[in-house]
Design a protein around this motif. Structure first.
Motif, PDB file in Angstrom:
ATOM      1  N   ILE A  74       0.839  -1.198   0.000  1.00 34.76           N
ATOM      2  CA  ILE A  74       0.000   0.000   0.000  1.00 34.76           C
ATOM      3  C   ILE A  74       0.876   1.250   0.000  1.00 34.76           C
ATOM      4  CG2 ILE A  74      -1.860  -1.220   1.165  1.00 34.76           C
ATOM      5  CD1 ILE A  74      -1.256   0.369   3.676  1.00 34.76           C
ATOM      6  N   LEU A  75       0.370   2.289  -0.678  1.00 39.12           N
ATOM      7  CA  LEU A  75       1.023   3.591  -0.727  1.00 39.12           C
ATOM      8  C   LEU A  75       0.019   4.658  -0.334  1.00 39.12           C
ATOM      9  CD1 LEU A  75       2.981   3.389  -4.115  1.00 39.12           C
ATOM     10  CD2 LEU A  75       3.935   3.187  -1.822  1.00 39.12           C
ATOM     11  N   ILE A  76       0.383   5.484   0.648  1.00 38.74           N
ATOM     12  CA  ILE A  76      -0.409   6.652   1.029  1.00 38.74           C
ATOM     13  C   ILE A  76       0.572   7.811   1.035  1.00 38.74           C
ATOM     14  CG2 ILE A  76      -1.947   7.682   2.730  1.00 38.74           C
ATOM     15  CD1 ILE A  76      -2.498   4.886   3.810  1.00 38.74           C
ATOM     16  N   ASP A  99       4.622  11.938   3.847  1.00 34.59           N
ATOM     17  CA  ASP A  99       4.362  13.275   3.295  1.00 34.59           C
ATOM     18  C   ASP A  99       2.881  13.590   3.199  1.00 34.59           C
ATOM     19  OD1 ASP A  99       7.136  13.631   2.961  1.00 34.59           O
ATOM     20  OD2 ASP A  99       7.079  12.662   0.999  1.00 34.59           O
ATOM     21  N   ASN A 100       2.116  13.176   4.208  1.00 33.68           N
ATOM     22  CA  ASN A 100       0.689  13.480   4.255  1.00 33.68           C
ATOM     23  C   ASN A 100       0.453  14.611   5.254  1.00 33.68           C
ATOM     24  OD1 ASN A 100      -0.507  11.182   2.567  1.00 33.68           O
ATOM     25  ND2 ASN A 100       0.800  10.084   4.011  1.00 33.68           N
ATOM     26  N   ILE A 101       0.023  15.751   4.745  1.00 36.51           N
ATOM     27  CA  ILE A 101      -0.199  16.911   5.600  1.00 36.51           C
ATOM     28  C   ILE A 101      -1.404  16.636   6.506  1.00 36.51           C
ATOM     29  CG2 ILE A 101      -0.849  19.354   5.615  1.00 36.51           C
ATOM     30  CD1 ILE A 101       0.666  19.620   2.971  1.00 36.51           C
ATOM     31  N   GLY A 102      -1.204  16.896   7.807  1.00 38.03           N
ATOM     32  CA  GLY A 102      -2.247  16.633   8.778  1.00 38.03           C
ATOM     33  C   GLY A 102      -2.078  15.326   9.501  1.00 38.03           C
ATOM     34  N   TYR A 103      -1.047  14.558   9.114  1.00 34.51           N
ATOM     35  CA  TYR A 103      -0.811  13.258   9.747  1.00 34.51           C
ATOM     36  C   TYR A 103       0.651  13.148  10.151  1.00 34.51           C
ATOM     37  CZ  TYR A 103      -0.154   8.214  10.267  1.00 34.51           C
ATOM     38  OH  TYR A 103       0.166   6.969  10.750  1.00 34.51           O
ATOM     39  N   ASN A 104       0.877  12.940  11.435  1.00 38.65           N
ATOM     40  CA  ASN A 104       2.219  12.707  11.947  1.00 38.65           C
ATOM     41  C   ASN A 104       2.347  11.210  12.204  1.00 38.65           C
ATOM     42  OD1 ASN A 104       4.706  12.725  13.106  1.00 38.65           O
ATOM     43  ND2 ASN A 104       4.125  13.880  14.930  1.00 38.65           N
ATOM     44  N   PRO A 105       3.115  10.491  11.397  1.00 39.16           N
ATOM     45  CA  PRO A 105       3.112   9.030  11.500  1.00 39.16           C
ATOM     46  C   PRO A 105       3.634   8.512  12.842  1.00 39.16           C
ATOM     47  CG  PRO A 105       4.863   9.783  10.045  1.00 39.16           C
ATOM     48  CD  PRO A 105       4.007  10.969  10.336  1.00 39.16           C
ATOM     49  N   ASP A 114       5.568   1.837   8.788  1.00 41.06           N
ATOM     50  CA  ASP A 114       5.175   2.123   7.405  1.00 41.06           C
ATOM     51  C   ASP A 114       5.701   3.452   6.893  1.00 41.06           C
ATOM     52  OD1 ASP A 114       3.728  -0.233   7.343  1.00 41.06           O
ATOM     53  OD2 ASP A 114       1.869   0.729   8.011  1.00 41.06           O
ATOM     54  N   SER A 115       6.296   4.279   7.784  1.00 44.90           N
ATOM     55  CA  SER A 115       6.777   5.597   7.400  1.00 44.90           C
ATOM     56  C   SER A 115       8.281   5.705   7.644  1.00 44.90           C
ATOM     57  CB  SER A 115       6.054   6.672   8.222  1.00 44.90           C
ATOM     58  OG  SER A 115       4.654   6.621   7.996  1.00 44.90           O
ATOM     59  N   PRO A 116       8.973   6.575   6.910  1.00 44.47           N
ATOM     60  CA  PRO A 116      10.404   6.767   7.145  1.00 44.47           C
ATOM     61  C   PRO A 116      10.664   7.268   8.571  1.00 44.47           C
ATOM     62  CG  PRO A 116       9.712   7.780   5.078  1.00 44.47           C
ATOM     63  CD  PRO A 116       8.474   7.414   5.798  1.00 44.47           C
ATOM     64  N   GLU A 117      11.761   6.820   9.176  1.00 48.00           N
ATOM     65  CA  GLU A 117      12.110   7.207  10.537  1.00 48.00           C
ATOM     66  C   GLU A 117      13.591   7.578  10.608  1.00 48.00           C
ATOM     67  OE1 GLU A 117      11.136   4.041  13.196  1.00 48.00           O
ATOM     68  OE2 GLU A 117       9.065   3.841  12.484  1.00 48.00           O
ATOM     69  N   PHE A 118      13.901   8.465  11.566  1.00 53.19           N
ATOM     70  CA  PHE A 118      15.295   8.761  11.866  1.00 53.19           C
ATOM     71  C   PHE A 118      15.605   8.174  13.239  1.00 53.19           C
ATOM     72  CE2 PHE A 118      18.886  11.233  13.415  1.00 53.19           C
ATOM     73  CZ  PHE A 118      19.739  11.155  12.314  1.00 53.19           C
ATOM     74  N   ILE A 119      16.673   7.392  13.320  1.00 54.12           N
ATOM     75  CA  ILE A 119      17.018   6.646  14.528  1.00 54.12           C
ATOM     76  C   ILE A 119      18.322   7.203  15.113  1.00 54.12           C
ATOM     77  CG2 ILE A 119      17.451   4.364  15.508  1.00 54.12           C
ATOM     78  CD1 ILE A 119      14.691   4.687  14.208  1.00 54.12           C
ATOM     79  N   THR A 120      18.341   7.387  16.433  1.00 55.66           N
ATOM     80  CA  THR A 120      19.582   7.764  17.116  1.00 55.66           C
ATOM     81  C   THR A 120      19.969   6.655  18.088  1.00 55.66           C
ATOM     82  OG1 THR A 120      18.400   8.952  18.877  1.00 55.66           O
ATOM     83  CG2 THR A 120      19.070  10.217  16.929  1.00 55.66           C
TER      84      THR A 120
END
Length: 420
Positions: free
Chosen positions: A314-316, A342-348, A367-373
């Motif tokens: 799936i792609l959103i 990149d959906n405005i109004g949604y913080n994954p 399901d969304s890109p993440e930055f890991i530390t």
């Protein structure tokens, strides 16, 4: 003049031309309740400039029947009232309906245009409506078995279902191309795709710049739950889906797949703007405005909803999802090869600490890109998607949807994730 006709068979090339489809023109009255007024059995037939109506209430038959052996039939400048079936196409190929007004069919069971066989069917400027006082007929357009259908500038209004594609056993509805059409103010669905047999298929069809509004249930329903069958490869480009009494767009059943929504505006539906049911995979919603738009409020629950179950591929992406009453997205499903970004109004995701367990510790992004530390502790190796990338902490890196990182350590580190 006025012509009272039981049935006329047209078996060879013929031009049947009246003197107009409005007042003062040629009136054709169906004498019987269930006969085919014009029964076309030949090729290269043109019927034009006429008005059709009932002499007695219709319970069967058609005003115009394109029979099993017919082809190359042109129906043009025709007005029809009080039909059981207005035009019934059961023939071979090459049928064109142009500049037609088909109003006030038999309540619940009437079908303005019925297609059960053939190829190359073209409807241009065909309007089906019962706003003149009649109760809603069953369907403006019904297709059970046909390929290569073009709908251009047509309107299917005030029916039970605006258009219904319902292939039966071993039947296929394929390559329907609809542009600039209206499926509005119908008591159930604007567009209903619903095979009636496990071997029925609706496939490879496209609806561009079409309206699906003010229906009593949903603007669009793609359904392979009721009787199975397959719906595969249906695409909606810039749809307008408004003011429906339930979900705006609803796709249900695990055999409903490869559904695409590109662009468009979906607003003020009672329920979700877009709903994909349990087990529905291979779908995309890209670049749409689903929420407050054009003087309309958001949808009363979610912008996009994916029901619990496994939904792969799936792609959103890139949608505007602000203004929906409950929230922008509800993604209850899980699965593989998914991307939500990149959906405005949604913080994954919110910035969140990751609970680190025994070494080597594997973390997999959602399901969304993440930055890991990775901070503190004693880290000897960080492997990202199988590639050795870092040998100490602190370090930071991005993970794409569904990608994994493995952290090998001797002293427990702290890890955090952030939205991208």
């Amino acid at each position: 003049g006025i012509y009272l006709i039981s049935s006329i068979t047209i078996s060879k090339q013929c031009l049947l031309q009246g003197s107009g489809m409005f007042s003062g023109g040629t009136y054709i009255l169906a004498k019987n309740a269930a006969s085919n007024v014009f029964n076309c059995t030949g090729s290269s037939i043109t019927i034009r400039d006429m008005f059709f109506d009932k002499n007695t209430t219709q319970t069967g038959g058609s005003y115009i029947l394109a029979g099993a052996a017919s082809s190359k039939l042109l129906i043009e400048n025709i007005y029809m009232l009080n039909w059981y079936v207005g035009v019934n196409i059961t023939g071979i190929s090459d049928f064109s309906l142009r500049h037609m007004r088909i109003n006030n069919g038999v309540a619940a069971t009437g079908t303005a245009v019925r297609i059960t066989s053939g190829l190359l069917v073209n409807l241009y400027d065909v309007t089906v409506d019962s706003a003149g006082g009649g109760s809603a007929p069953g369907s403006g357009l019904t297709i059970t078995n046909c390929g290569d259908v073009t709908l251009e500038s047509c309107s299917f209004i005030h029916c039970v279902n605006g258009a219904t594609f319902q292939p039966g056993a071993s039947q296929t509805v394929t390559s329907v191309n609809a542009t600039n059409c209206f499926f509005d103010n119908n008591t159930s669905y604007g567009l209903l795709l619903q095979p009636t047999s496990v071997s029925g298929t609706v496939q490879r069809s496209r609806f561009a710049n079409c309206w699906f509004a003010s229906s009593g249930v949903s603007g669009v329903l793609l359904d392979t739950t009721t009787t199975a069958g397959t719906i595969d490869g249906i695409e909606f480009v810039d749809p307008e889906i408004y003011l429906n009494a339930s979900t705006g767009f609803n796709a249900t059943g695990s055999n409903t797949k490869r559904t695409k929504i590109f662009g468009g505006r979906i607003a003020q539906n009672t329920g979700a703007g877009v709903l994909f049911g349990a087990g529905v995979s291979n779908w995309q919603v890209i670049g749409a405005t689903i929420g407050t738009v054009a003087g309309l409020t958001g949808n009363t629950t979610y912008g996009i909803q994916s029901s619990a179950g496994t939904s792969d591929d799936i792609l959103i992406l890139g949608n505007q999802l602000t203004g929906n009453t409950t929230s922008a997205l509800l993604i209850s499903s899980t699965g593989s090869r998914r991307r939500i970004a990149d959906n405005i109004g949604y913080n994954p995701i919110a910035p969140t600490a990751i609970t680190v367990t025994g070494s080597p510790f594997t973390y997999t992004a959602g399901d969304s890109p993440e930055f890991i530390t990775v901070n503190s502790g004693t880290v000897s190796l960080v492997t990202i998607d199988g590639l050795a990338s870092y040998q100490a902490a602190p370090c930071g890196f991005s993970l794409g949807p569904g990608k994994s990182a493995v952290v090998t350590y001797t002293v427990l580190p702290s890890m955090n994730k952030f939205p991208m």
